[in-house]
Design an enzyme around this catalytic site. Structure first.
Site, short mmCIF file in Angstrom:
data_model
loop_
_atom_site.label_atom_id
_atom_site.label_comp_id
_atom_site.label_asym_id
_atom_site.label_seq_id
_atom_site.Cartn_x
_atom_site.Cartn_y
_atom_site.Cartn_z
N HIS A 1 -7.31 14.77 1.93
CA HIS A 1 -6.63 16.04 1.65
C HIS A 1 -5.99 16.56 2.95
CE1 HIS A 1 -6.00 20.27 0.75
NE2 HIS A 1 -6.02 19.92 -0.53
N GLU B 1 -5.65 19.44 4.23
CA GLU B 1 -6.44 20.42 5.01
C GLU B 1 -7.52 19.70 5.82
OE1 GLU B 1 -8.08 23.84 2.88
OE2 GLU B 1 -9.68 23.95 4.38
N THR C 1 -11.69 24.80 2.61
CA THR C 1 -11.70 26.15 2.02
C THR C 1 -11.67 26.15 0.49
OG1 THR C 1 -9.29 26.20 2.15
CG2 THR C 1 -10.50 27.21 3.99
N SER D 1 -6.41 21.00 -4.71
CA SER D 1 -7.88 20.93 -4.69
C SER D 1 -8.49 22.12 -5.42
CB SER D 1 -8.36 20.89 -3.24
OG SER D 1 -9.74 21.05 -3.17
N ASN D 2 -8.03 23.32 -5.10
CA ASN D 2 -8.68 24.50 -5.71
C ASN D 2 -8.47 24.51 -7.22
OD1 ASN D 2 -6.77 26.96 -6.51
ND2 ASN D 2 -5.80 25.82 -4.84
O1 0CM Z 1 -5.93 23.11 -0.73
P1 0CM Z 1 -5.33 23.03 -2.12
O2 0CM Z 1 -5.05 21.60 -2.50
O3 0CM Z 1 -6.11 23.78 -3.13
O4 0CM Z 1 -3.91 23.73 -1.90
P2 0CM Z 1 -2.94 24.52 -2.87
O5 0CM Z 1 -1.59 24.43 -2.23
O6 0CM Z 1 -3.05 24.11 -4.27
O7 0CM Z 1 -3.50 26.00 -2.77
C1 0CM Z 1 -3.30 26.82 -1.71
C2 0CM Z 1 -3.87 26.48 -0.47
C3 0CM Z 1 -4.32 26.21 0.58
C4 0CM Z 1 -4.85 25.92 1.87
FE1 SF4 Z 2 -5.80 30.49 2.03
FE2 SF4 Z 2 -5.22 30.54 -0.54
FE3 SF4 Z 2 -5.90 28.22 0.59
FE4 SF4 Z 2 -7.69 30.17 0.18
S1 SF4 Z 2 -6.59 29.01 -1.39
S2 SF4 Z 2 -7.45 28.99 2.06
S3 SF4 Z 2 -6.50 32.04 0.57
S4 SF4 Z 2 -4.09 29.44 1.01
#
Ligand code: 0CM
Ligand code: SF4
Length: 329
Positions: free
Chosen positions: A138, A140, A179, A238-239
């Site tokens: 990933h 991050e 995160t 990821s989230n």
């Molecule tokens: O980290 P993730 O894959 O969830 O990224 P995203 O672009 O879907 O969401 C926002 C963020 C960050 C860091």
């Molecule tokens: Fe920042 Fe949004 Fe990623 Fe959380 S999900 S670390 S608030 S960009």
């Protein structure tokens, strides 16, 4: 006769529980604003290294406004157009390389990711070996590992990894996390680490951000009472992926990650009575509405908002992009 015909045509009823918080977080809003402000101030093109956030709709919209997305800096021709780093953060080698090439760099790394970078840096300066809990590959994770020299950070993903990871000195250890992990799975990994290494240092809980935590909590609160959960988000987000997992683990029989309404598989979505709907931190609300409209074509839909908590987080833009101070009256 007319009413019998009407009855035969009537759509089945569906209640959609619309989870909140969902969708854009403060880091995503800031990252998108950074690209838009840079376009406004400096004109097109503006280069962006990696998807600014993991959402094709957002990326395509910014492309249409003049942003050019690249994987690496060497794809950018010489010139004074800005290059923006995505919300997920970058290894230290990337800004260093941009500086070497005299590029005009703007950092859209979410401040909550930067906070983890600083934590890792602090542990390193105190002579600690760092264990990063996160998903291999990933961006991050690549960015956080790349804050420190090779070998300073070991990556683990699971409880089994925590039980097996080799360390140099069990008394000189710290952990940090990605995160956007599953709150519950991460707790188990941390417990396994603490059991094996009682002296390990780390944050009070983990480094999972407020947005990830709140969206998971909201999905959990509806999961047991729904026939299916639809999460709007990208397969590389990821989230967003964690929201589907959390929903299924909390008792929802069907969990689907969809980018657009065209991804909905209606054979799978027949016979629903109550459905949950959420969106990852990088998914715009317009796509949530698109999904609801698509369901309206198949069901008589009522939408019920389930608000677990309010969010009022916002992050400032980098100084060079802030609107000029208003002239004194
Ligand atoms: O980290 P993730 O894959 O969830 O990224 P995203 O672009 O879907 O969401 C926002 C963020 C960050 C860091
Ligand atoms: Fe920042 Fe949004 Fe990623 Fe959380 S999900 S670390 S608030 S960009």
């Amino acid at each position: 006769m007319a009413s019998a015909h009407f009855r035969a045509m009537a759509k089945p009823e569906l209640k959609i529980l619309l989870a909140a918080p969902r969708g854009f977080c403060a880091g995503v809003v800031r990252a998108i604003d950074i690209v838009e402000r840079a376009l406004e101030i400096y004109g097109a093109p503006v280069y962006v290294r990696h998807e600014i956030v993991h959402n094709k709709f957002v990326v395509d919209d910014l492309k249409s406004k003049g942003a050019i997305f690249v994987d690496e800096l060497d794809e950018i021709p010489p010139g004074d157009h800005p290059v923006i780093f995505s919300a997920h953060g970058v290894p230290k080698a990337v800004p260093a390389e941009a500086q070497r090439r005299a590029m005009f760099q703007i950092d859209a790394t979410c401040p909550l990711v930067t906070k983890v970078h600083m934590e890792a840096q602090r542990h390193f300066e105190q002579g600690l070996e760092i264990i990063l809990i996160g998903h291999k590959g990933h961006p991050e994770v690549i960015g956080t590992m790349g804050q420190l020299p090779p070998g300073a950070v070991s990556l683990i993903e699971t409880v089994e990894d925590a039980e097996a990871v080799p360390v140099r000195d069990p008394s000189k250890l710290a952990f940090v996390t990605q995160t956007t992990l599953s709150v519950d799975d991460t707790r188990d990994v941390i417990v396994a680490l603490q059991k094996r290494f009682p002296a390990i240092k780390g944050p009070t809980r983990e480094d999972i951000c407020y947005a990830t935590t709140n969206r998971q909590e909201a999905v959990k609160s509806i999961a047991a009472g729904i026939d299916a959960l639809v999460v709007v988000g990208a397969p590389n987000s990821s989230n967003s992926k964690r929201l589907v997992e959390v929903g299924v683990k909390s008792g929802c029989p069907i969990g689907l990650l969809v980018q657009r309404a065209t991804d909905l598989d209606w054979a799978q979505l027949q016979g629903l009575k109550v459905m949950g709907l959420s969106a990852g931190a990088s998914a715009p609300e317009v796509l949530v509405n698109e999904i609801i409209d698509a369901f309206r074509a198949h069901y008589e839909v009522t939408v019920e908002k389930v608000v677990l908590r309010e969010e009022n987080v916002s992050f400032k833009l980098p100084r060079e992009l802030r609107p000029a101070a208003a002239p004194a009256a």
